[in-house]
Design an enzyme around this catalytic site. Structure first.
Site, PDB file in Angstrom:
ATOM      1  N   GLU A  89      10.882   5.921  -9.529  1.00 43.34           N
ATOM      2  CA  GLU A  89      10.597   6.492 -10.842  1.00 43.34           C
ATOM      3  C   GLU A  89      10.826   7.999 -10.917  1.00 43.34           C
ATOM      4  O   GLU A  89      11.117   8.525 -11.997  1.00 43.34           O
ATOM      5  CB  GLU A  89       9.156   6.164 -11.243  1.00 43.34           C
ATOM      6  CG  GLU A  89       8.904   4.666 -11.415  1.00 43.34           C
ATOM      7  CD  GLU A  89       7.492   4.349 -11.880  1.00 43.34           C
ATOM      8  OE1 GLU A  89       6.765   5.286 -12.276  1.00 43.34           O
ATOM      9  OE2 GLU A  89       7.105   3.163 -11.843  1.00 43.34           O
ATOM     10  N   SER A 147       0.818  -1.212   0.000  1.00 39.87           N
ATOM     11  CA  SER A 147       0.000   0.000   0.000  1.00 39.87           C
ATOM     12  C   SER A 147       0.856   1.269   0.000  1.00 39.87           C
ATOM     13  O   SER A 147       1.598   1.526  -0.941  1.00 39.87           O
ATOM     14  CB  SER A 147      -0.950  -0.045   1.201  1.00 39.87           C
ATOM     15  OG  SER A 147      -1.960   0.922   1.099  1.00 39.87           O
ATOM     16  N   LYS A 191      -0.570  -3.944  -3.560  1.00 36.19           N
ATOM     17  CA  LYS A 191      -1.884  -3.380  -3.204  1.00 36.19           C
ATOM     18  C   LYS A 191      -2.003  -2.023  -3.891  1.00 36.19           C
ATOM     19  O   LYS A 191      -1.443  -1.034  -3.440  1.00 36.19           O
ATOM     20  CB  LYS A 191      -2.033  -3.229  -1.692  1.00 36.19           C
ATOM     21  CG  LYS A 191      -3.384  -2.656  -1.260  1.00 36.19           C
ATOM     22  CD  LYS A 191      -3.493  -2.607   0.259  1.00 36.19           C
ATOM     23  CE  LYS A 191      -4.835  -2.033   0.706  1.00 36.19           C
ATOM     24  NZ  LYS A 191      -4.918  -0.567   0.497  1.00 36.19           N
TER      25      LYS A 191
END
Length: 474
Positions: free
Chosen positions: A315, A304, A329
């Site tokens: 990224e 999560s 998740k």
């Protein structure tokens, strides 16, 4: 003054008024029904009649009687359960309060960490300055009763429910202390106890090792304080952010931490709502440039919000991810709390990484896949497990592997608790100053786990790789 020229006219006027009143009432009733139907669409459902009939029937005729509130709460729980969504749930009253309190960064209690051992509850550690420490409790004290309720047969959750309560209220304990025959009685006043979610340490080479266990209301503030404290010791050469087994939590502190580490205006995540009716792109609001290289440690239990931060750092900030593929998740829950404390936690959106990837059920892949030593995968032995000569099965096999990792290798048959296993266990117990019975109990199990944790601290292959990556990048 009389406005009616005749009795007939007066009668016609009265009839008109009565008819008008009925018409207005009918129109009002119809509008009311339409309003109710729009506001509460459930009323339009044919099955709602069945629900109403069933409810009335239970209230009227059920042999043992029924509480209306309990029935309605049960219906709400069942309604959410029917979604078959593992992340959506309806938590009734106290459970709802406990759910929200778990994110508030504090609990109301006495400030004692506990473990369960052979059906008893033992104090492991005390929060500095908290009521338990000030009141004279000590590590290894055994709590025997709370507010005159004996703890025999109680679960750990039962104990927490008894010890915690409203701030400023009193709780009375009876504790057993080693080498004292008489129980010690003590009354403490519950206080707000901070629940810390961030720990930090400065490692060799100026590497800051910061661990985030979960994301609660104050996690971002704790993170900021940890970074400041590390930088005051010496300028950081690298940040090793450890989110292994972090189950997630609140999104806002996650975004705030990301904004500290990710260049301004870079995307942190995109949240996409039902039928793509709305997409919110969260971007970094970084105020001061972060110049230190970052490595992130994750495993299969990182989920999560920890995946949000991991993917964003990877990224949008060029961080190196080390460890195992994360849980996967990729959905977001919002929760509503009602006046009685009950909570509806409902999946309302999916989130995507800065690059547009939905990681649900796939997880975030590490740049360097590194496994921990095999003994970290041993299944835990349940509290209350007892083993002795003659026992056999998977628990015995696990015990033998634990002993082997700690240098007490049994030479007998795998999975059989024989004399060789008993002797190996007796040697361990003697070395750890435990009662050398040669049988396994909770106290021995707790010490085995403690020694394995110490061993892992020296052999943490993921952390070692993280340090190596940062030193080469620095």
């Amino acid at each position: 003054m009389n406005y009616f020229t005749s009795a007939a006219a007066k009668q016609r006027f009265l009839s008109f008024c009565v008819l008008g009143a009925f018409l207005f009432a009918a129109i009002g009733f119809t509008v009311g029904l339409l309003w109710m139907g729009n506001r509460y669409p459930m009323l339009k459902e044919p099955a709602f009649k069945q629900f109403t009939v069933s409810y009335n029937k239970i209230i009227k005729d059920y042999l043992n009687g029924a509480e209306p509130k309990k029935l309605i709460n049960g219906a709400a729980v069942g309604m959410v359960s029917s979604l078959e969504d593992p992340y959506s749930r309806y938590l009734v009253e106290e459970k709802g309060d406990a759910y929200t309190q778990s994110y508030e960064g504090e609990i109301f209690g006495i400030g004692a960490e506990l473990r369960e051992e052979e059906g008893e509850f033992v104090i492991t550690a005390l929060t500095k300055g908290a009521p338990a420490e000030r009141g004279g409790l000590l590590p290894e004290d055994i709590i025997m009763s709370v507010d005159n309720q004996k703890l025999s047969g109680k679960t750990f959750d039962d104990l927490l429910g008894l010890v915690r309560g409203e701030e400023g209220t009193n709780v009375s304990l009876e504790v057993q202390r080693a080498n004292q025959a008489e129980l010690i009685s003590i009354t403490l006043k519950r206080e707000a106890i901070p629940v810390h979610t961030v720990t930090s340490e400065l490692l060799d080479g100026g590497i800051g090792h910061v661990t985030i266990s979960r994301f609660a209301e104050k996690t971002a503030d704790e993170f900021e304080a940890a970074i400041k404290e590390l930088q005051e010791k010496q300028p950081l050469k690298g940040l090793l952010l450890d989110m292994r087994s972090n189950p997630g939590g609140l999104l806002q502190p996650t975004i705030k931490i990301a904004s500290t580490l990710i260049p301004k205006d870079k995307v942190i995540l995109n949240v996409v709502y039902k039928n793509e009716r709305q997409t919110i792109s969260y971007k970094s609001k970084q105020e001061k440039e972060w110049k230190v290289p970052i490595a992130v440690l994750v495993n299969g239990q990182s989920a999560s919000a920890s995946e949000v931060l991991t993917a964003a750092l990877k990224e949008s900030a060029g961080a190196t991810v080390i460890g195992e593929k994360t849980y996967g998740k990729g959905v977001v829950q919002a929760f509503n709390q009602f006046k009685d404390g009950s909570v509806l936690s409902l999946t309302e959106a999916q989130w995507k990484t800065p690059g547009g990837t939905w990681i649900n059920k796939t997880g975030v892949s590490p740049d360097f896949a590194v496994e921990l030593p095999a003994y970290t995968q041993l299944r835990p032995l349940a509290i209350g497990t007892e083993m002795k000569v003659g026992s056999y099965g998977e628990d015995v096999k696990t015990l033998q592997l634990m002993l082997k990792e700690l240098g007490y290798t049994p030479t007998g048959q795998e999975g059989m608790f024989d004399k060789d296993t008993a002797e190996a266990l007796r040697k361990f117990q003697t070395a750890e100053k435990l009662e050398a019975t040669g049988s396994f109990n909770d106290k021995t199990g707790y010490q085995l786990l403690s020694k394995l944790r110490e061993k892992l601290a020296k052999e943490d292959s993921q952390l070692i790789k993280g340090l190596d990556v940062l030193k080469n990048r620095g």
